[in-house]
Design an enzyme around this catalytic site. Structure first.
Site, PDB file in Angstrom:
ATOM      1  N   LYS A   1      29.869  45.268 -54.224  1.00  0.00           N
ATOM      2  CA  LYS A   1      28.877  45.310 -55.299  1.00  0.00           C
ATOM      3  C   LYS A   1      29.452  46.059 -56.505  1.00  0.00           C
ATOM      4  O   LYS A   1      29.708  45.469 -57.537  1.00  0.00           O
ATOM      5  CB  LYS A   1      27.593  46.000 -54.832  1.00  0.00           C
ATOM      6  CG  LYS A   1      27.063  45.544 -53.490  1.00  0.00           C
ATOM      7  CD  LYS A   1      26.476  44.158 -53.511  1.00  0.00           C
ATOM      8  CE  LYS A   1      25.812  43.839 -52.195  1.00  0.00           C
ATOM      9  NZ  LYS A   1      25.299  42.475 -52.114  1.00  0.00           N
TER      10      LYS A   1
ATOM     11  N   ASP B   1      22.098  54.021 -46.945  1.00  0.00           N
ATOM     12  CA  ASP B   1      22.866  52.817 -47.236  1.00  0.00           C
ATOM     13  C   ASP B   1      22.767  52.590 -48.746  1.00  0.00           C
ATOM     14  O   ASP B   1      21.722  52.208 -49.265  1.00  0.00           O
ATOM     15  CB  ASP B   1      22.276  51.642 -46.460  1.00  0.00           C
ATOM     16  CG  ASP B   1      22.959  50.309 -46.765  1.00  0.00           C
ATOM     17  OD1 ASP B   1      23.860  50.277 -47.631  1.00  0.00           O
ATOM     18  OD2 ASP B   1      22.585  49.294 -46.143  1.00  0.00           O
TER      19      ASP B   1
ATOM     20  N   TRP C   1      17.917  44.544 -45.304  1.00  0.00           N
ATOM     21  CA  TRP C   1      19.045  45.279 -44.712  1.00  0.00           C
ATOM     22  C   TRP C   1      18.568  46.538 -43.999  1.00  0.00           C
ATOM     23  O   TRP C   1      19.128  46.941 -42.980  1.00  0.00           O
ATOM     24  CB  TRP C   1      20.085  45.599 -45.791  1.00  0.00           C
ATOM     25  CG  TRP C   1      20.601  44.341 -46.414  1.00  0.00           C
ATOM     26  CD1 TRP C   1      20.422  43.915 -47.695  1.00  0.00           C
ATOM     27  CD2 TRP C   1      21.319  43.294 -45.753  1.00  0.00           C
ATOM     28  NE1 TRP C   1      20.999  42.680 -47.881  1.00  0.00           N
ATOM     29  CE2 TRP C   1      21.552  42.270 -46.706  1.00  0.00           C
ATOM     30  CE3 TRP C   1      21.778  43.122 -44.449  1.00  0.00           C
ATOM     31  CZ2 TRP C   1      22.240  41.099 -46.391  1.00  0.00           C
ATOM     32  CZ3 TRP C   1      22.466  41.948 -44.135  1.00  0.00           C
ATOM     33  CH2 TRP C   1      22.687  40.951 -45.101  1.00  0.00           C
TER      34      TRP C   1
END
Length: 361
Positions: free
Chosen positions: A193, A169, A102
């Site tokens: 999450k 992030d 990511w």
């Protein structure tokens, strides 16, 4: 049979969040309307949005410190684009740490906007560790990092002190451990999450860093416009925001981030101790960078795969296979996963050891 959900995301959520969400789908706040059909401009939902934004700042310890919280659509992947749009100056430069898939995706988007310096990367080692000892160019407009890498099971344990905006992030470990969140200028995290169902992204911004890049920013990508509209510039993802609020309320009632950090540490210790003790298994990530959220591990002998797979499935475990780029197994231990579920997995690993020992005798 009780299921033990180790899915990497969308993932496990607290049971009470499911129950309250289900009630709201049928009848939200005794309005006779479903949360799925109410107006986002209604008094009831505006109250949800206001509380969710305020509670996010409260849990992070950022209330009254110049930060704004937004709930936006587009997933964390849209933030890969929004961050450089809002922070990178004309002919500017951004610095990125490449610690996983990511992070690499964020770097790809930033390159559309200007010079993007990768200060360090662990790609050649298949991202099995977090790079360290790097230098960040002093003239960068901002530094971007990814706190936790779900696919490879690594987590940043320390963050640099820099004289520039720091963007992080935190999609897969936000609200899971105590940090000095005030050292970050932008934090963003997909909800799916530790916070809620997929469909919304939390963005926490230190407001003073905006409006300094001299660019005209498209309205939907302009953080300042979303702040001014209080996360209602366009129709927000109503249900995911509501479920996120319920999850944040659950966390607050539990004792906030300090309380959940203790639980998460206990879960991670329980599983990693077994991975290191059991001769049939080995960890996939560097020990010093192991993630408390996503434990990646392998069988030392793949011949044991069929029996191990049968055992964990029989025990009610779900979502354990690792990502295809790593293989093996990945136990995602997000906030709502109870330690009892981790014990079930550890017991299965011990059971495999006994069965293999018997076969060898």
């Amino acid at each position: 049979m009780k299921k033990h959900n180790y899915s990497a995301g969308p993932c496990i959520l607290p049971q009470e969040v499911f129950e309250k969400s289900a009630e709201a789908i049928l009848n939200f706040n005794n309005s006779g309307l479903s949360i799925l059909e109410i107006s986002h401009r209604s008094k009831d939902f505006v109250a949800v949005m206001d509380e969710a934004r305020a509670l996010a700042l409260d849990l992070l310890g950022l209330t009254g410190k110049g930060y704004q919280a937004l709930f936006l659509a587009g997933g964390a992947s849209l933030e890969f684009l929004m961050v450089p749009y809002n922070l990178m100056k004309e002919n500017g430069k951004a610095a990125y740490l490449d610690s996983g898939t990511w992070a690499s995706a964020a770097i790809k988007e930033a390159k559309f906007f200007g010079e993007t310096v990768v200060v360090a990367s662990s790609k050649e080692q298949n991202y099995n560790h977090v790079p360290k000892g790097y230098e960040v160019p002093a003239d960068a407009n901002y530094f971007h990092c990814t706190s936790n890498n779900t696919i490879f099971g690594t987590q940043m344990k320390e963050f640099p002190n820099l004289d520039m905006p720091i963007v992080c992030d935190m999609s897969s470990d936000i609200f899971s451990r105590v940090l000095d969140f005030s050292k970050f200028d932008i934090i963003y995290a997909g909800a799916q999450k530790n916070m809620g169902p997929a469909g919304t992204t939390l963005v926490v911004i230190k407001e003073e860093i905006l409006g300094k890049n001299g660019k005209t920013i498209p309205s939907m990508l302009d953080y300042a416009k979303h702040i001014k509209a209080e996360s209602m510039y366009n129709t927000p993802p109503v249900f995911p925001v509501y479920a996120s609020l319920l999850t944040l309320q659950w966390l607050k009632k539990l004792g906030g981030i300090p309380a959940i950090e203790k639980i998460n540490n206990a879960k991670a210790t329980l599983l990693y101790t077994e991975i290191d003790r059991n001769p049939l298994f080995k960890g996939a990530a560097a020990v010093e960078d192991r993630s408390n959220m996503n434990a990646t591990f392998l069988l030392n002998d793949e011949a044991h795969t069929p029996i191990f797979d049968a055992l964990w499935k029989e025990a009610g475990i779900s979502g354990l296979p690792g990502h295809r780029s790593v293989g093996g197994y990945r136990a995602s231990m997000y906030n709502a996963l109870p330690i009892e579920s981790v014990q079930v997995l550890v017991d299965v690993m011990k059971d495999l050891e006994k069965k293999v020992s018997k076969t060898r005798l």
